[in-house]
Design an enzyme around this catalytic site. Sequence first.
Site, short mmCIF file in Angstrom:
data_model
loop_
_atom_site.label_atom_id
_atom_site.label_comp_id
_atom_site.label_asym_id
_atom_site.label_seq_id
_atom_site.Cartn_x
_atom_site.Cartn_y
_atom_site.Cartn_z
N HIS A 184 -4.58 -4.24 -2.13
CA HIS A 184 -4.89 -3.94 -0.73
C HIS A 184 -5.05 -2.44 -0.48
O HIS A 184 -5.10 -2.00 0.66
CB HIS A 184 -3.80 -4.50 0.20
CG HIS A 184 -3.81 -6.01 0.26
ND1 HIS A 184 -2.83 -6.75 0.87
CD2 HIS A 184 -4.71 -6.91 -0.21
CE1 HIS A 184 -3.12 -8.05 0.76
NE2 HIS A 184 -4.24 -8.17 0.10
N VAL B 120 0.82 -1.21 0.00
CA VAL B 120 0.00 0.00 0.00
C VAL B 120 0.86 1.26 0.00
O VAL B 120 0.34 2.37 0.08
CB VAL B 120 -0.96 0.01 1.23
CG1 VAL B 120 -1.90 -1.19 1.19
CG2 VAL B 120 -0.19 0.04 2.55
N ASP B 121 2.18 1.09 -0.12
CA ASP B 121 3.10 2.22 0.05
C ASP B 121 3.23 3.13 -1.16
O ASP B 121 3.82 4.21 -1.07
CB ASP B 121 4.49 1.72 0.48
CG ASP B 121 5.04 0.63 -0.43
OD1 ASP B 121 4.85 0.72 -1.66
OD2 ASP B 121 5.67 -0.32 0.09
N THR C 161 6.76 -11.99 -0.99
CA THR C 161 5.52 -12.15 -0.20
C THR C 161 5.57 -13.48 0.55
O THR C 161 6.06 -14.48 0.03
CB THR C 161 4.23 -12.07 -1.06
OG1 THR C 161 3.11 -12.32 -0.22
CG2 THR C 161 4.23 -13.02 -2.23
N SER C 162 5.05 -13.45 1.79
CA SER C 162 5.07 -14.66 2.62
C SER C 162 4.07 -15.69 2.13
O SER C 162 4.10 -16.85 2.53
CB SER C 162 4.80 -14.31 4.09
OG SER C 162 3.56 -13.63 4.18
N CYS D 188 -18.64 15.91 4.06
CA CYS D 188 -19.77 15.66 4.96
C CYS D 188 -19.37 15.62 6.43
O CYS D 188 -20.21 15.36 7.29
CB CYS D 188 -20.47 14.36 4.57
SG CYS D 188 -19.59 12.88 5.11
N CYS E 202 -19.88 8.99 3.72
CA CYS E 202 -20.35 9.18 2.33
C CYS E 202 -19.56 8.37 1.32
O CYS E 202 -19.92 8.34 0.14
CB CYS E 202 -20.36 10.67 1.97
SG CYS E 202 -18.72 11.38 1.73
N CYS F 8 -14.06 14.18 6.86
CA CYS F 8 -14.36 14.37 5.44
C CYS F 8 -14.64 15.85 5.15
O CYS F 8 -15.42 16.48 5.86
CB CYS F 8 -15.57 13.51 5.09
SG CYS F 8 -16.13 13.66 3.39
N1 APR Z 1 13.85 -9.49 -0.71
C1 APR Z 1 12.97 -10.51 -0.98
N2 APR Z 1 12.09 -10.98 -0.07
C2 APR Z 1 12.12 -10.42 1.16
C3 APR Z 1 13.01 -9.37 1.51
C4 APR Z 1 13.91 -8.91 0.51
N3 APR Z 1 14.77 -7.93 0.75
N4 APR Z 1 12.77 -9.03 2.81
C5 APR Z 1 11.77 -9.81 3.24
N5 APR Z 1 11.37 -10.66 2.25
C6 APR Z 1 10.28 -11.63 2.29
C7 APR Z 1 10.10 -12.36 3.60
O1 APR Z 1 10.89 -13.54 3.61
C8 APR Z 1 8.60 -12.68 3.59
O2 APR Z 1 8.35 -13.90 2.93
O3 APR Z 1 9.09 -10.89 2.11
C9 APR Z 1 8.00 -11.55 2.74
C10 APR Z 1 7.21 -10.52 3.52
O4 APR Z 1 6.08 -11.16 4.08
P1 APR Z 1 4.94 -10.37 4.88
O5 APR Z 1 5.57 -9.48 5.91
O6 APR Z 1 3.97 -11.38 5.34
O7 APR Z 1 4.31 -9.41 3.76
P2 APR Z 1 3.24 -9.73 2.65
O8 APR Z 1 3.39 -11.12 2.12
O9 APR Z 1 3.29 -8.61 1.67
O10 APR Z 1 1.89 -9.65 3.47
C11 APR Z 1 0.68 -9.78 2.81
O11 APR Z 1 -0.56 -9.19 4.79
O12 APR Z 1 -0.53 -7.83 6.68
C12 APR Z 1 -1.11 -8.06 5.43
O13 APR Z 1 -2.20 -6.56 4.01
C13 APR Z 1 -0.92 -6.88 4.53
O14 APR Z 1 -0.33 -6.78 2.19
C14 APR Z 1 -0.04 -7.41 3.44
C15 APR Z 1 -0.35 -8.87 3.43
#
Ligand code: APR
Length: 242
Positions: A121, A105-106, A190-191, A152, A132, A149
């Site tokens: 997200h 979201v950044d 992403t995790s 409103c 509203c 807002c």
């Molecule tokens: N390069 C590559 N991967 C990385 C790095 C890096 N420098 N640093 C961290 N990671 C990996 C971690 O190993 C982890 O698997 O990025 C992942 C970050 O995971 P999360 O913190 O769970 O973030 P994300 O997967 O984006 O979360 C999904 O969860 O909290 C909600 O809405 C929020 O969008 C978010 C969503």
Amino acid sequence: MQAERSISAVKARLARARAVTVLTGAGISADSGVPTFRGADGLWRNFRAEDLATPEAFARDPRLVWEWYNWRRELIATKSPNPAHYVLADLERRLERFWLITQNVDGLHRAAGSQQLSEIHGNIWKVRCTRCGRVDENRTVPIAILPSCTACNGLLRPHIVWFGESLATEDLDRSYEALRRCEVLLIIGTSGVVYPAASFAPVAKAAGAFVVEINLDATPNTEVVDVSLQGRAKEVVPELLS
Ligand code: APR
């Protein structure tokens, strides 16, 4: 040696692909200094994202939730895109068909020049009226707590999809279309535990895409993908696209 072979295989796929889809998470922005959600630095005053990013938490204590967002907005305002963000914006300009799905979201992908994207997200620089429904860009840092807002006077909330809320249908439709029609899917930082994005790798795989993960660690996606590359997004992604 194995890693080098994998990197060459991914580079070759990317070089001949006409349709590429990318899914990003907090790991790509970690390389710009934005804390991830599930990493060691993801806590704020001992709260986890799951404790604050919910409609229930906002209904109970909007001030607390806004204080958390103020902290995150102040932090993100000082950050810039890194090489991984920039090469993805370049890739978009080179390809016939490209779509970027980000959970972040950044706003760093847009700051790097990406245009073909769904911020599934939401965006931390947008606010939405709880009365509203009006959505506005708001880059004031710090934002006045509690913000109201201009139309409103209703209470504003971050324009973000919280846990338990549905994604916009348009974003979902565009994402699934991009997953089904791509030749290569890159999943970066992403995790892979938050749905629906956690289910995107199998969707692309079932449709015949070559699926690649770039992450510091193994994730639930690691089992599903064709190639998993361990490393930092800002190093691995530019190497794949050079
Ligand atoms: N390069 C590559 N991967 C990385 C790095 C890096 N420098 N640093 C961290 N990671 C990996 C971690 O190993 C982890 O698997 O990025 C992942 C970050 O995971 P999360 O913190 O769970 O973030 P994300 O997967 O984006 O979360 C999904 O969860 O909290 C909600 O809405 C929020 O969008 C978010 C969503």
